[in-house]
Design an enzyme around this catalytic site. Structure first.
Site, PDB file in Angstrom:
ATOM      1  N   ASP A 125       0.857  -1.184   0.000  1.00 24.78           N
ATOM      2  CA  ASP A 125       0.000   0.000   0.000  1.00 24.78           C
ATOM      3  C   ASP A 125       0.893   1.233   0.000  1.00 24.78           C
ATOM      4  O   ASP A 125       1.610   1.490   0.967  1.00 24.78           O
ATOM      5  CB  ASP A 125      -0.915   0.008   1.224  1.00 24.78           C
ATOM      6  CG  ASP A 125      -1.803   1.236   1.272  1.00 24.78           C
ATOM      7  OD1 ASP A 125      -2.606   1.416   0.343  1.00 24.78           O
ATOM      8  OD2 ASP A 125      -1.676   2.026   2.227  1.00 24.78           O
TER       9      ASP A 125
ATOM     10  N   GLU B 285      -1.999  -1.190  -5.920  1.00 27.56           N
ATOM     11  CA  GLU B 285      -3.250  -0.610  -6.377  1.00 27.56           C
ATOM     12  C   GLU B 285      -3.085   0.000  -7.765  1.00 27.56           C
ATOM     13  O   GLU B 285      -2.048   0.604  -8.065  1.00 27.56           O
ATOM     14  CB  GLU B 285      -3.734   0.458  -5.399  1.00 27.56           C
ATOM     15  CG  GLU B 285      -4.139  -0.079  -4.043  1.00 27.56           C
ATOM     16  CD  GLU B 285      -4.541   1.025  -3.094  1.00 27.56           C
ATOM     17  OE1 GLU B 285      -5.653   0.982  -2.551  1.00 27.56           O
ATOM     18  OE2 GLU B 285      -3.725   1.952  -2.898  1.00 27.56           O
TER      19      GLU B 285
ATOM     20  N   ASP C 198      -3.058   1.426   7.096  1.00 26.26           N
ATOM     21  CA  ASP C 198      -2.272   1.121   5.896  1.00 26.26           C
ATOM     22  C   ASP C 198      -1.920  -0.363   5.824  1.00 26.26           C
ATOM     23  O   ASP C 198      -1.905  -0.948   4.738  1.00 26.26           O
ATOM     24  CB  ASP C 198      -1.003   1.973   5.880  1.00 26.26           C
ATOM     25  CG  ASP C 198      -1.314   3.450   5.730  1.00 26.26           C
ATOM     26  OD1 ASP C 198      -2.298   3.777   5.044  1.00 26.26           O
ATOM     27  OD2 ASP C 198      -0.592   4.278   6.318  1.00 26.26           O
TER      28      ASP C 198
ATOM     29  N   CYS D 152     -12.392  -4.462   5.641  1.00 24.60           N
ATOM     30  CA  CYS D 152     -11.760  -5.200   6.731  1.00 24.60           C
ATOM     31  C   CYS D 152     -11.020  -6.400   6.150  1.00 24.60           C
ATOM     32  O   CYS D 152     -11.604  -7.211   5.417  1.00 24.60           O
ATOM     33  CB  CYS D 152     -12.802  -5.660   7.742  1.00 24.60           C
ATOM     34  SG  CYS D 152     -12.126  -6.642   9.100  1.00 24.60           S
TER      35      CYS D 152
ATOM     36  N   CYS E 195     -16.692  -7.090  12.922  1.00 23.92           N
ATOM     37  CA  CYS E 195     -16.012  -8.146  13.696  1.00 23.92           C
ATOM     38  C   CYS E 195     -15.099  -7.598  14.778  1.00 23.92           C
ATOM     39  O   CYS E 195     -14.533  -8.375  15.560  1.00 23.92           O
ATOM     40  CB  CYS E 195     -15.222  -9.061  12.766  1.00 23.92           C
ATOM     41  SG  CYS E 195     -13.807  -8.264  11.964  1.00 23.92           S
TER      42      CYS E 195
END
Length: 427
Positions: free
Chosen positions: A187, A282, A379, A349, A372
Site C-alpha cells: 500500500d 493498487e 495502511d 476489513c 467483527c
C-alpha cells in the site's frame, strides 16, 4: 541488438566543452520543435504523415545553409528525428499511455543524443574514463560502475548539478526464472510511504529536503519572484545575472531532492522484486488523484491550499514511478506484478471483508471494523486486502475462509437504484 539496460555517469567537461554542449543542447531543442511543427503543419494542411527518412534529407540541405544547424553533429540531428518517430509511434499505439509529442520549452532539460556507432569509450583507471564524441573530442566522466555491455546509444544531459552522460547498453541478460517466493501486497501512501502486508512496520521515505533546505528553497523562490517582477518593469523582461544565479541555485536544490527521492524508490522496488514472487499494488490514477482544487482571486475555492499540499505529498512519493520500476524489475528478478482495483481497499476489513467507511473514522491511522471488531493499522490493513485481491487476480491459491467483501450501500444510492427505470424486458 537493442539496448536492454541503462548506465548513467557524472560528466566533467572543460569550460570550452561546456559552452559547446550548452549551444548544442539548445540547438537540439530547437530542431525538435521545428521538425514537430513541420509534421503538424503538413498533416493539418495536406493530411500527409512526414517521417524521419524525408526529414533527414532536408536536414542535410539545411546544414549547408544554416550555421546553427551545421554546428550540431549530423548524427545528433538524425537521432532527434528518429526519436520523434518513436514519440509518434507511441502516441498512435492504443496500448501505450504516451500523449501527442510536445514542444520543448527553453527551460526544458538540455539533452544531446548520439548513436552508439558515433561514440568511443576508453578506461583511464578504476574511477575515471573518457568518451569520444563527434566534433567535441574526449570527455571525462566518473566511472562509478562498469558499463557491462555493448553501447548502443549515448545521451548527454544537464540538470541542476551539472552534466551527465547516459549509455544504452546491450547486456544480453535474460529474465530470471520464477523465484517462487511469498506473495505480498503493498500500500503506497503519504503518511507511510509503503506498507508491505508481510511486515509489521511501514517503510518511510526520509525527507527529500532538510528543514534548512526547505527554508532556503522557499527564500530562493521568493527572491526569484521579486527579481522577475523587477526585470519586467525595468529590464524589458530580460533575465539578469543575479536572476540566473537564483534560478541555478533553485535547480540545484530541486535536483538534490529528486536524487534522494529516486534513490529511495530504487532501493524499495529492488528489494520488493527480489524478495517476493507475487507483488500486488493498487491500480491508481495519479493524474486524477492530484487534480488541483479550483479557485481564483475573486472566487476562492475551498481547501485549495490543503489540496495543493496533499498533491505535493502524493507526487513526492512517486507512486507512478514505483509502479514503472516494479514492472521491469519484477521481470528481471523472476517475480510477478499485479495491479488490483483500488476500490475501497482502505475501508475493507482484511479479516471479514466488510466494507464500511465508519471502520476508519476521519481517515485516521487506526482501522477498527464495525462488524467483527478487528483492529489494525489502516495502511497495513489495506496492504493485507491488496494481497488478498492479488491472490485471486494473480492465480495463486485463494484462502477459502476469506469471504466475499460485503459493500454497505449508502441510503442515497439505494434510493437511486429503486427509482431507476427498469429494463424493457423486465416483467
Amino acid at each position: 541488438m537493442k539496448a536492454d539496460a541503462g548506465r548513467k555517469y557524472r560528466a566533467y567537461p572543460t569550460g570550452d566543452q561546456g559552452q559547446v554542449l550548452t549551444g548544442w543542447g539548445h540547438t537540439a531543442r530547437a530542431l525538435w520543435n521545428v521538425a514537430l511543427e513541420q509534421r503538424v503543419y503538413l498533416w493539418e494542411q495536406r493530411r500527409y504523415s512526414l517521417r524521419s527518412g524525408e526529414q533527414c534529407k532536408q536536414l542535410t540541405a539545411a546544414r549547408t545553409e544554416l550555421d546553427w544547424i551545421g554546428d550540431l553533429p549530423a548524427q545528433t540531428g538524425q537521432q532527434i528525428l528518429r526519436s520523434l518517430d518513436h514519440a509518434y509511434d507511441n502516441f498512435w499505439n492504443p496500448e501505450h499511455p504516451a500523449r501527442f509529442p510536445a514542444r520543448k520549452k527553453r527551460g526544458h532539460r538540455l539533452s544531446i543524443p548520439f548513436p552508439g556507432q558515433a561514440v568511443e569509450v576508453r578506461k583511464l583507471n578504476r574511477h575515471w574514463a573518457e568518451v569520444r564524441l563527434p566534433k567535441l573530442g574526449w570527455l571525462r566522466f566518473r566511472l562509478s560502475r562498469a558499463i557491462g555491455g555493448t553501447i548502443r546509444n549515448a545521451t548527454l544531459s544537464r540538470d541542476g548539478n551539472g552534466w551527465h552522460i547516459s549509455f544504452g547498453v546491450h547486456t544480453g541478460r535474460k529474465p530470471d526464472a520464477p523465484n517462487g517466493y511469498a506473495t505480498c501486497g503493498v500500500d503506497f501512501g503519504v503518511a507511510a510511504s509503503a506498507f508491505v502486508s508481510t511486515e509489521t512496520t511501514p517503510r518511510l521515505m526520509p525527507p527529500s529536503l532538510t528543514t534548512k533546505e526547505k527554508k532556503r528553497l522557499k527564500a530562493l523562490e521568493q527572491r526569484k519572484a521579486r527579481q522577475i517582477t523587477y526585470a519586467k518593469k525595468h529590464g524589458g523582461g530580460k533575465y539578469g545575472r543575479r536572476l540566473r544565479t537564483t534560478i541555478a541555485q533553485i535547480a540545484s536544490l530541486t535536483t538534490r531532492r529528486g536524487n534522494r527521492r529516486r534513490d529511495f524508490t530504487h532501493k524499495l522496488t529492488t528489494d520488493l522484486a527480489k524478495s517476493h514472487g507475487l507483488i500486488g499494488i493498487e491500480d491508481l490514477r495519479v493524474k486524477n488523484m492530484t487534480k488541483s482544487a479550483k479557485g481564483t482571486t475573486k472566487v476562492p475555492g475551498k481547501n485549495v491550499r490543503a489540496k495543493a499540499g496533499l498533491n505535493r505529498s502524493i507526487l513526492d512519493n512517486t507512486p507512478g514511478e514505483r509502479r514503472r520500476q516494479l514492472e521491469y524489475k519484477a521481470r528481471m528478478y523472476g517475480s510477478v506484478l499485479v495491479a488490483v482495483p483500488p476500490f475501497h481497499t482502505s475501508q475493507t476489513c482484511a479479516a471479514c471483508g466488510q466494507v464500511d467507511p465508519e471502520s476508519r473514522k476521519g481517515c485516521g491511522r487506526l482501522f477498527a471494523c464495525t462488524r467483527c471488531g478487528h483492529e489494525d493499522d489502516a495502511d497495513h490493513n489495506a496492504s493485507v486486502e491488496i494481497e488478498a485481491r492479488t491472490r485471486r487476480t494473480g492465480g495463486s491459491e485463494i484462502n477459502s475462509t476469506r469471504s466475499i467483501p460485503r459493500v454497505r450501500v449508502p441510503a442515497t444510492s439505494r434510493r437511486r437504484m429503486r427509482e431507476a427505470p427498469k429494463p424493457a424486458h423486465a416483467s
